[in-house]
Scaffold this motif. Structure first.
Motif, PDB file in Angstrom:
ATOM      1  N   VAL A  13     -47.710  -1.052 -10.144  1.00  0.00           N
ATOM      2  CA  VAL A  13     -46.967  -0.804  -8.922  1.00  0.00           C
ATOM      3  C   VAL A  13     -47.914  -0.318  -7.825  1.00  0.00           C
ATOM      4  CG1 VAL A  13     -44.792  -0.255 -10.080  1.00  0.00           C
ATOM      5  CG2 VAL A  13     -46.404   1.564  -9.565  1.00  0.00           C
ATOM      6  N   VAL A  14     -47.450  -0.419  -6.597  1.00  0.00           N
ATOM      7  CA  VAL A  14     -48.158   0.115  -5.437  1.00  0.00           C
ATOM      8  C   VAL A  14     -47.302   1.248  -4.899  1.00  0.00           C
ATOM      9  CG1 VAL A  14     -48.959  -0.391  -3.104  1.00  0.00           C
ATOM     10  CG2 VAL A  14     -49.186  -2.103  -4.893  1.00  0.00           C
ATOM     11  N   ALA A  15     -47.924   2.419  -4.722  1.00  0.00           N
ATOM     12  CA  ALA A  15     -47.190   3.580  -4.210  1.00  0.00           C
ATOM     13  C   ALA A  15     -47.499   3.756  -2.728  1.00  0.00           C
ATOM     14  CB  ALA A  15     -47.585   4.831  -4.976  1.00  0.00           C
ATOM     15  N   GLN A  16     -46.442   3.875  -1.931  1.00  0.00           N
ATOM     16  CA  GLN A  16     -46.595   4.120  -0.494  1.00  0.00           C
ATOM     17  C   GLN A  16     -46.033   5.500  -0.191  1.00  0.00           C
ATOM     18  OE1 GLN A  16     -44.340   0.863   1.104  1.00  0.00           O
ATOM     19  NE2 GLN A  16     -46.157  -0.421   1.342  1.00  0.00           N
ATOM     20  N   TYR A  17     -46.892   6.342   0.426  1.00  0.00           N
ATOM     21  CA  TYR A  17     -46.462   7.687   0.773  1.00  0.00           C
ATOM     22  C   TYR A  17     -47.249   8.137   2.004  1.00  0.00           C
ATOM     23  CZ  TYR A  17     -50.565   8.663  -2.119  1.00  0.00           C
ATOM     24  OH  TYR A  17     -51.817   8.664  -2.661  1.00  0.00           O
ATOM     25  N   PRO A  18     -46.738   9.116   2.762  1.00  0.00           N
ATOM     26  CA  PRO A  18     -47.411   9.552   3.996  1.00  0.00           C
ATOM     27  C   PRO A  18     -48.843  10.025   3.729  1.00  0.00           C
ATOM     28  CG  PRO A  18     -45.205  10.469   3.877  1.00  0.00           C
ATOM     29  CD  PRO A  18     -45.478   9.831   2.551  1.00  0.00           C
ATOM     30  N   ALA A  36     -44.164  13.021  -3.541  1.00  0.00           N
ATOM     31  CA  ALA A  36     -45.226  13.230  -2.557  1.00  0.00           C
ATOM     32  C   ALA A  36     -45.187  14.686  -2.109  1.00  0.00           C
ATOM     33  CB  ALA A  36     -45.044  12.298  -1.373  1.00  0.00           C
ATOM     34  N   LEU A  37     -46.277  15.411  -2.398  1.00  0.00           N
ATOM     35  CA  LEU A  37     -46.359  16.833  -2.085  1.00  0.00           C
ATOM     36  C   LEU A  37     -47.236  17.052  -0.865  1.00  0.00           C
ATOM     37  CD1 LEU A  37     -46.960  18.165  -5.710  1.00  0.00           C
ATOM     38  CD2 LEU A  37     -44.784  17.804  -4.545  1.00  0.00           C
ATOM     39  N   ASN A  38     -46.944  18.118  -0.098  1.00  0.00           N
ATOM     40  CA  ASN A  38     -47.769  18.441   1.064  1.00  0.00           C
ATOM     41  C   ASN A  38     -48.947  19.321   0.634  1.00  0.00           C
ATOM     42  OD1 ASN A  38     -46.678  20.996   0.737  1.00  0.00           O
ATOM     43  ND2 ASN A  38     -45.241  20.792   2.440  1.00  0.00           N
ATOM     44  N   ALA A  39     -49.692  19.880   1.605  1.00  0.00           N
ATOM     45  CA  ALA A  39     -50.886  20.673   1.307  1.00  0.00           C
ATOM     46  C   ALA A  39     -50.562  21.942   0.525  1.00  0.00           C
ATOM     47  CB  ALA A  39     -51.615  21.030   2.594  1.00  0.00           C
ATOM     48  N   GLU A  40     -49.351  22.482   0.676  1.00  0.00           N
ATOM     49  CA  GLU A  40     -48.948  23.690  -0.060  1.00  0.00           C
ATOM     50  C   GLU A  40     -48.317  23.347  -1.405  1.00  0.00           C
ATOM     51  OE1 GLU A  40     -47.542  23.322   3.265  1.00  0.00           O
ATOM     52  OE2 GLU A  40     -49.390  24.197   4.029  1.00  0.00           O
ATOM     53  N   LYS A  42     -45.684  21.597  -1.967  1.00  0.00           N
ATOM     54  CA  LYS A  42     -44.222  21.608  -1.884  1.00  0.00           C
ATOM     55  C   LYS A  42     -43.757  20.183  -1.652  1.00  0.00           C
ATOM     56  CE  LYS A  42     -43.988  26.253  -0.378  1.00  0.00           C
ATOM     57  NZ  LYS A  42     -43.105  27.283  -0.510  1.00  0.00           N
ATOM     58  N   LEU A  43     -42.610  19.846  -2.215  1.00  0.00           N
ATOM     59  CA  LEU A  43     -42.082  18.494  -2.111  1.00  0.00           C
ATOM     60  C   LEU A  43     -41.858  18.118  -0.653  1.00  0.00           C
ATOM     61  CD1 LEU A  43     -41.010  15.965  -3.529  1.00  0.00           C
ATOM     62  CD2 LEU A  43     -38.772  17.063  -3.600  1.00  0.00           C
ATOM     63  N   ASP A  44     -42.456  17.016  -0.236  1.00  0.00           N
ATOM     64  CA  ASP A  44     -42.310  16.517   1.131  1.00  0.00           C
ATOM     65  C   ASP A  44     -41.365  15.319   1.129  1.00  0.00           C
ATOM     66  OD1 ASP A  44     -42.890  14.922   3.543  1.00  0.00           O
ATOM     67  OD2 ASP A  44     -44.370  16.489   3.926  1.00  0.00           O
ATOM     68  N   THR A  45     -41.611  14.381   0.241  1.00  0.00           N
ATOM     69  CA  THR A  45     -40.790  13.172   0.139  1.00  0.00           C
ATOM     70  C   THR A  45     -41.092  12.490  -1.197  1.00  0.00           C
ATOM     71  OG1 THR A  45     -40.152  11.129   1.267  1.00  0.00           O
ATOM     72  CG2 THR A  45     -42.478  11.690   1.292  1.00  0.00           C
ATOM     73  N   HIS A  46     -40.439  11.386  -1.418  1.00  0.00           N
ATOM     74  CA  HIS A  46     -40.713  10.573  -2.604  1.00  0.00           C
ATOM     75  C   HIS A  46     -41.545   9.369  -2.180  1.00  0.00           C
ATOM     76  CE1 HIS A  46     -37.974  12.635  -5.362  1.00  0.00           C
ATOM     77  NE2 HIS A  46     -37.164  12.764  -4.320  1.00  0.00           N
ATOM     78  N   ALA A  47     -42.443   8.962  -3.030  1.00  0.00           N
ATOM     79  CA  ALA A  47     -43.229   7.767  -2.762  1.00  0.00           C
ATOM     80  C   ALA A  47     -42.363   6.542  -3.009  1.00  0.00           C
ATOM     81  CB  ALA A  47     -44.458   7.731  -3.663  1.00  0.00           C
ATOM     82  N   VAL A  48     -42.606   5.504  -2.231  1.00  0.00           N
ATOM     83  CA  VAL A  48     -41.913   4.236  -2.428  1.00  0.00           C
ATOM     84  C   VAL A  48     -42.792   3.392  -3.341  1.00  0.00           C
ATOM     85  CG1 VAL A  48     -41.052   2.151  -1.306  1.00  0.00           C
ATOM     86  CG2 VAL A  48     -40.842   4.369  -0.162  1.00  0.00           C
ATOM     87  N   LEU A  49     -42.221   2.969  -4.476  1.00  0.00           N
ATOM     88  CA  LEU A  49     -42.982   2.171  -5.438  1.00  0.00           C
ATOM     89  C   LEU A  49     -42.651   0.706  -5.238  1.00  0.00           C
ATOM     90  CD1 LEU A  49     -42.491   4.402  -8.601  1.00  0.00           C
ATOM     91  CD2 LEU A  49     -44.341   4.454  -6.933  1.00  0.00           C
ATOM     92  N   GLY A  50     -43.678  -0.099  -5.012  1.00  0.00           N
ATOM     93  CA  GLY A  50     -43.482  -1.526  -4.796  1.00  0.00           C
ATOM     94  C   GLY A  50     -44.174  -2.342  -5.875  1.00  0.00           C
ATOM     95  N   ASN A  51     -43.911  -3.622  -5.851  1.00  0.00           N
ATOM     96  CA  ASN A  51     -44.495  -4.539  -6.821  1.00  0.00           C
ATOM     97  C   ASN A  51     -46.008  -4.622  -6.593  1.00  0.00           C
ATOM     98  OD1 ASN A  51     -45.132  -6.565  -8.565  1.00  0.00           O
ATOM     99  ND2 ASN A  51     -43.746  -8.080  -7.687  1.00  0.00           N
TER     100      ASN A  51
END
Length: 122
Positions: A13-18, A36-40, A42-51
Motif C-alpha cells: 500500500v501507499v500511505a498518504q499523510y500530512p 498520523a501523529l504530530n511532533a508531540e 498526539k493523534l493528528d489524523t489518519h493516513a489514507v492507504l492506497g493501492n
C-alpha cells in the motif's frame, strides 16, 4: 498486490499523510500504524492507504529503463574516460600531430596578387 504468507495477508500500500506528521509505530516490530501523529506524538489524523501496485510497477519499469540506458551508454562513457585519461597524461606542449607543418610568410612575385602576404608550407 496482495499475498498470504504464514497465515497472514500482506498487501503493498501507499500511505498518504500530512508532511508535518509521522506514522505511529505498530505493536508489530518494524511495522507502522495508519495513525498520523504530530511532533508531540498526539493523534493528528489518519493516513489514507492506497493501492501500492501502480507505484511499484512504475518504480520497477523506471529501474529497468535506467538499467537499459546505463548498459547501452557504458561503452561510450568508458571510451570517453579512456580518451580523457590519455589527454591528461600527455606531457605539456605535445600535440596530437607530431609532424606539424611549419608555416611562414613568403613574398609573392605575382603581379596579379592583391599585395596581401600569403601563408605557404615550407
Amino acid at each position: 498486490m496482495k499475498f498470504s504468507l504464514g497465515g497472514t495477508t500482506h498487501e503493498l500500500v501507499v500511505a498518504q499523510y500530512p508532511s508535518h506528521t509521522h506514522l505511529a509505530q505498530s505493536s508489530t516490530p518494524g511495522g507502522r500504524s495508519p495513525l498520523a501523529l504530530n511532533a508531540e506524538n498526539k493523534l493528528d489524523t489518519h493516513a489514507v492507504l492506497g493501492n501500492g501496485t501502480m507505484p511499484a510497477a512504475v518504480l520497477l519499469c523506471g529501474g529497468v529503463l535506467i538499467g537499459a540506458v546505463a548498459r547501452r551508454a557504458a561503452p561510450h562513457v568508458k571510451k570517453g574516460l579512456v580518451n580523457l585519461k590519455a589527454r591528461l597524461s600527455r606531457p605539456a606542449g605535445s600535440t596530437d600531430n607530431e609532424a606539424a607543418v611549419q608555416l611562414t610568410i613568403v613574398a609573392d612575385d605575382d603581379p596579379k596578387s592583391s599585395g596581401i602576404p600569403r601563408l605557404a608550407g615550407v
